[in-house]
Scaffold this active site. Structure first.
Site, PDB file in Angstrom:
ATOM      1  CD  GLU A 266      -3.074  -1.042   0.420  1.00 41.35           C
ATOM      2  OE1 GLU A 266      -3.386   0.113   0.051  1.00 41.35           O
ATOM      3  OE2 GLU A 266      -3.705  -2.054   0.091  1.00 41.35           O
TER       4      GLU A 266
ATOM      5  CB  CYS B  23      -1.634   7.461   1.507  1.00 37.21           C
ATOM      6  SG  CYS B  23      -3.132   6.652   2.067  1.00 37.21           S
TER       7      CYS B  23
HETATM    8  P1  NAD Z   1       7.334   5.153   7.831  1.00 36.00           P
HETATM    9  O1  NAD Z   1       8.597   5.941   7.766  1.00 36.00           O
HETATM   10  O2  NAD Z   1       6.636   5.024   9.144  1.00 36.00           O
HETATM   11  O3  NAD Z   1       7.676   3.716   7.253  1.00 36.00           O
HETATM   12  C1  NAD Z   1       6.704   2.704   7.153  1.00 36.00           C
HETATM   13  C2  NAD Z   1       7.201   1.463   7.863  1.00 36.00           C
HETATM   14  O4  NAD Z   1       8.372   0.971   7.225  1.00 36.00           O
HETATM   15  C3  NAD Z   1       7.558   1.698   9.324  1.00 36.00           C
HETATM   16  O5  NAD Z   1       6.947   0.696  10.104  1.00 36.00           O
HETATM   17  C4  NAD Z   1       9.066   1.625   9.330  1.00 36.00           C
HETATM   18  O6  NAD Z   1       9.571   1.119  10.537  1.00 36.00           O
HETATM   19  C5  NAD Z   1       9.376   0.691   8.186  1.00 36.00           C
HETATM   20  N1  NAD Z   1      10.680   0.959   7.593  1.00 36.00           N
HETATM   21  C6  NAD Z   1      11.266   2.165   7.397  1.00 36.00           C
HETATM   22  N2  NAD Z   1      12.478   2.020   6.804  1.00 36.00           N
HETATM   23  C7  NAD Z   1      12.670   0.686   6.637  1.00 36.00           C
HETATM   24  C8  NAD Z   1      13.733  -0.107   6.083  1.00 36.00           C
HETATM   25  N3  NAD Z   1      14.834   0.448   5.573  1.00 36.00           N
HETATM   26  N4  NAD Z   1      13.558  -1.444   6.060  1.00 36.00           N
HETATM   27  C9  NAD Z   1      12.457  -2.016   6.567  1.00 36.00           C
HETATM   28  N5  NAD Z   1      11.432  -1.307   7.094  1.00 36.00           N
HETATM   29  C10 NAD Z   1      11.534   0.020   7.141  1.00 36.00           C
HETATM   30  O7  NAD Z   1       6.250   5.732   6.865  1.00 36.00           O
HETATM   31  P2  NAD Z   1       6.441   6.415   5.441  1.00 36.00           P
HETATM   32  O8  NAD Z   1       7.001   5.463   4.464  1.00 36.00           O
HETATM   33  O9  NAD Z   1       7.065   7.749   5.584  1.00 36.00           O
HETATM   34  O10 NAD Z   1       4.900   6.660   5.097  1.00 36.00           O
HETATM   35  C11 NAD Z   1       4.513   7.631   4.219  1.00 36.00           C
HETATM   36  C12 NAD Z   1       4.327   7.033   2.840  1.00 36.00           C
HETATM   37  O11 NAD Z   1       3.354   5.992   2.919  1.00 36.00           O
HETATM   38  C13 NAD Z   1       3.781   8.006   1.833  1.00 36.00           C
HETATM   39  O12 NAD Z   1       4.374   7.769   0.602  1.00 36.00           O
HETATM   40  C14 NAD Z   1       2.303   7.661   1.778  1.00 36.00           C
HETATM   41  O13 NAD Z   1       1.658   8.011   0.585  1.00 36.00           O
HETATM   42  C15 NAD Z   1       2.336   6.194   1.977  1.00 36.00           C
HETATM   43  N6  NAD Z   1       1.079   5.739   2.534  1.00 36.00           N
HETATM   44  C16 NAD Z   1       0.316   4.896   1.823  1.00 36.00           C
HETATM   45  C17 NAD Z   1      -0.896   4.493   2.324  1.00 36.00           C
HETATM   46  C18 NAD Z   1      -1.792   3.569   1.569  1.00 36.00           C
HETATM   47  O14 NAD Z   1      -2.736   3.100   2.161  1.00 36.00           O
HETATM   48  N7  NAD Z   1      -1.543   3.274   0.311  1.00 36.00           N
HETATM   49  C19 NAD Z   1      -1.304   4.934   3.570  1.00 36.00           C
HETATM   50  C20 NAD Z   1      -0.467   5.784   4.276  1.00 36.00           C
HETATM   51  C21 NAD Z   1       0.739   6.168   3.765  1.00 36.00           C
END
Ligand code: NAD
Length: 460
Positions: free
Chosen positions: A209, A243
Site C-alpha cells: 500500500e 496517502c
Molecule cells: P514510515 O517511515 O513510518 O515507514 C513505514 C514502515 O516501514 C515503518 O513501520 C518503518 O519502521 C518501516 N521501515 C522504514 N524504513 C525501513 C527499512 N529500511 N527497512 C524495513 N522497514 C523500514 O512511513 P512512510 O514510508 O514515511 O509513510 C509515508 C508514505 O506511505 C507516503 O508515501 C504515503 O503516501 C504512503 N502511505 C500509503 C498508504 C496507503 O494506504 N496506500 C497509507 C499511508 C501512507
C-alpha cells in the site's frame, strides 16, 4: 524472546489450529473493538502527542474507522467463509467444485506513522478474520501510538496468536529475515521495494500500500465554492499527511482564477484566520519532513499560507497558483499541507499530465460532465477514482482499497481483506462411480480419440 522466537511461537499457534474456528476469530474481533472503545482516550492522547491530531478527527479517521471496519467484517464474515460453489464443465460431471478460504498462517503487518491506528489495525482486522496469527509492526515515527499498541494489544488479543514488535529499521530488517506467509506493508515505495525483495527470498506474497501523487481535475461545470471546500478538507486533513490526499490540482487558467480565492475562503472556514491557533489543524511529524516541506513553499504564487513555525513544526495550509509542471514539488509526493494549482489547456492536457506520471493511488474529478467523467475513467489508471469527493472512498467497506503500479499492489478492506489474507483453495469432489473418466484412460483407441476431440470442445 528474540524476534525469531516470537514468530516461531506464532507459527506454532497457527499450526495448532487455534486461530481457525469462526468463534475464535469473532471473539478476537469483538475484543479488538472493545480495546478501541474502552481505551479510546489513550489512543486519542497518543495521536495528539504524535501528530497533534484533534480527538474528533482521531475518532473519524482512526479509531471509529477501525470500529466501522470490524462491524462490517463481523456482519458478513460467516457468509464470506462459506465455500463458494463453481460450475463444473459437462465432461467432468458428475462432480462438485468449490472454493474454500483457508488462513495463510503467520502474517506481518508493517504500518506507517501518518494514520498509525487505522493503518496498523485495519489490516489486522482482515488478518484475524481470515484466521491468521499476526505480527504488528507499528511505525517508530509515531512513538506514542506505538507504545499504546505494545501495551494494549496483548491485553485484549490472544497473545498466542498476536504479537506487537516495536522498533525502526533495525527491528523491521530483522523481522523481514523471518519467514511469513504474507507481508502487508503500508508506506513509501523505497521501503516497499526493500520489503518486496525480502519477501521474494521466501516466496512470500506481499501487499504493498504505497503513495504517490493523487491529482485533482476540476472544470467549470461545478460549483467551485463547494468543490473548494471538499478539496481543502481532503488536502489539509492531518496537515496533508494522508496517502489519498489531493496532491495537486489541474485546472484551466479561467477555472484556476476562480478556484484560488475559493480555496482561500475554504481554508479560513475550516481553520479560521490563523490556522496556527486552531486546535483542529495538525503538525508535521518530524523535522526532516518539516524541512522538506518548508523548501517547497516558493514553488508558485502564494494564494494562502506559506508560513511556518519550526519550533512546533507548523506549516500553514498553503495554496500555490501558477506552479510550473516541472517544479520540484511536482516530481515527488508532497505529503504535507501544500496544494499547487497547475494550469492546463483543457481535459486532453490534464489527461496527458496524469498519464505521463506514475499511476496515482487516487484521482479526483470535479465535473458534472458525464463525458469528462467517462473519459477520465477510461483514459487514466489509478488505485481509485473519486467523483466529487476526495479520500472518502476508503470508508466504503465494499470497495477494494489499494494502488496500482507505483502506488501499490493488492488491496484490502472488507471482503477484499479476506481475499488478501486467505488462500482460496480449489476443491473438486468426484464420486468413483460412475467412472466417466474411463473414456479418456489409455489404451487410446479411435473411438476415444474422437471422444477426446469433442471433449476438448466441451471443456473449452
Ligand atoms: P514510515 O517511515 O513510518 O515507514 C513505514 C514502515 O516501514 C515503518 O513501520 C518503518 O519502521 C518501516 N521501515 C522504514 N524504513 C525501513 C527499512 N529500511 N527497512 C524495513 N522497514 C523500514 O512511513 P512512510 O514510508 O514515511 O509513510 C509515508 C508514505 O506511505 C507516503 O508515501 C504515503 O503516501 C504512503 N502511505 C500509503 C498508504 C496507503 O494506504 N496506500 C497509507 C499511508 C501512507
Amino acid at each position: 524472546m528474540t524476534l525469531a522466537q516470537t514468530v516461531e511461537a506464532l507459527r506454532h499457534t497457527s499450526v495448532s489450529g487455534i486461530t481457525k474456528p469462526l468463534s475464535w476469530r469473532l471473539a478476537q474481533l469483538a475484543s479488538l473493538r472493545r480495546m478501541l472503545t474502552e481505551r479510546s482516550a489513550e489512543f486519542e492522547d497518543a495521536l495528539l502527542a504524535d501528530l497533534a491530531k484533534n480527538p474528533t478527527e482521531s475518532q473519524i479517521a482512526e479509531i471509529g474507522f477501525v470500529v466501522g471496519e470490524i462491524d462490517h467484517v463481523v456482519r458478513h464474515l460467516r457468509r464470506w467463509l462459506r465455500p463458494r460453489r463453481v460450475a463444473v464443465p459437462g465432461a467432468l460431471l458428475p462432480a462438485r467444485a468449490s472454493i474454500v478460504r483457508e488462513p495463510l498462517g503467520v502474517v506481518l503487518v508493517i504500518a506507517p506513522w501518518n494514520y498509525p491506528v487505522q493503518l496498523l489495525l485495519a489490516p489486522v482486522v482482515g488478518a484475524i478474520a481470515a484466521g491468521n496469527a499476526v505480527v504488528l509492526k507499528p511505525s517508530e515515527l509515531a512513538p506514542a501510538t506505538s507504545a499504546v499498541m505494545a501495551r494494549l494489544v496483548p491485553e485484549y488479543l490472544d497473545p498466542r496468536a498476536v504479537a506487537v514488535v516495536e522498533g525502526g529499521v533495525e527491528e523491521t530488517t530483522e523481522l523481514l529475515e523471518q519467514r511469513f506467509d504474507h507481508i502487508f506493508y503500508t508506506g513509501n515505495g523505497r521501503v516497499g521495494r526493500i520489503v518486496a525483495a525480502a519477501a521474494a527470498r521466501n516466496l512470500t506474497p506481499v501487499t504493498l500500500e504505497l503513495g504517490g501523487k493523487s491529482p485533482v481535475y476540476i472544470d467549470d461545470t461545478v460549483d467551485i465554492d463547494a468543490a473548494a471546500q471538499r478539496i481543502a478538507w481532503g488536502k489539509f486533513l492531518n496537515a496533508g499527511q494522508t496517502c489519498v490526499a489531493p496532491d495537486y490540482i489541474l485546472a484551466t487558467a479561467a477555472v484556476a482564477d476562480r478556484l484560488a480565492p475559493a480555496l482561500e475562503r475554504a481554508v479560513r472556514a475550516l481553520y479560521g484566520e490563523d490556522p496556527s491557533t486552531s486546535p483542529d489543524y495538525g503538525r508535521i511529524v518530524n523535522e526532516p519532513h518539516f524541512e522538506r516541506l518548508a523548501g517547497m513553499l516558493d514553488a508558485g504564487t502564494v494564494v494562502t499560507g506559506a508560513s511556518t513555525d519550526p519550533a512546533s513544526r507548523y506549516v500553514a495550509p498553503t495554496v500555490l497558483a501558477d506552479v510550473p509542471r516541472d517544479a520540484p514539488l511536482m516530481r515527488e509526493e508532497i505529503f504535507g499541507p501544500i496544494l499547487p494549482i497547475v494550469t492546463v489547456s483543457g481535459l486532453d492536457d490534464a489527461i496527458s499530465v496524469i498519464t505521463s506520471g506514475d499511476k496515482p493511488l487516487a484521482l479526483y474529478v470535479f465535473s458534472e460532465s458525464t463525458r469528462v467523467r467517462k473519459r477520465i475513467l477510461t483514459e487514466t489508471s489509478s488505485g481509485a477514482v473519486g467523483f466529487g469527493v476526495p479520500a472518502a472512498h476508503l470508508a466504503v467497506g465494499g470497495l477494494p482499497f489499494g494502488g496500482v503500479g507505483d502506488s501499490g499492489s493488492g488491496a484490502y478492506h472488507g471482503e477484499n481483506s479476506l481475499r488478501t489474507f486467505s488462500h482460496e483453495k480449489a476443491v473438486l469432489t468426484k464420486s468413483l462411480k460412475p467412472d466417466t473418466l474411463k473414456l479418456i484412460y489409455p489404451p487410446y483407441t479411435e473411438a476415444k480419440d474422437r471422444f477426446a476431440r469433442g471433449l476438448l470442445r466441451r471443456l473449452g
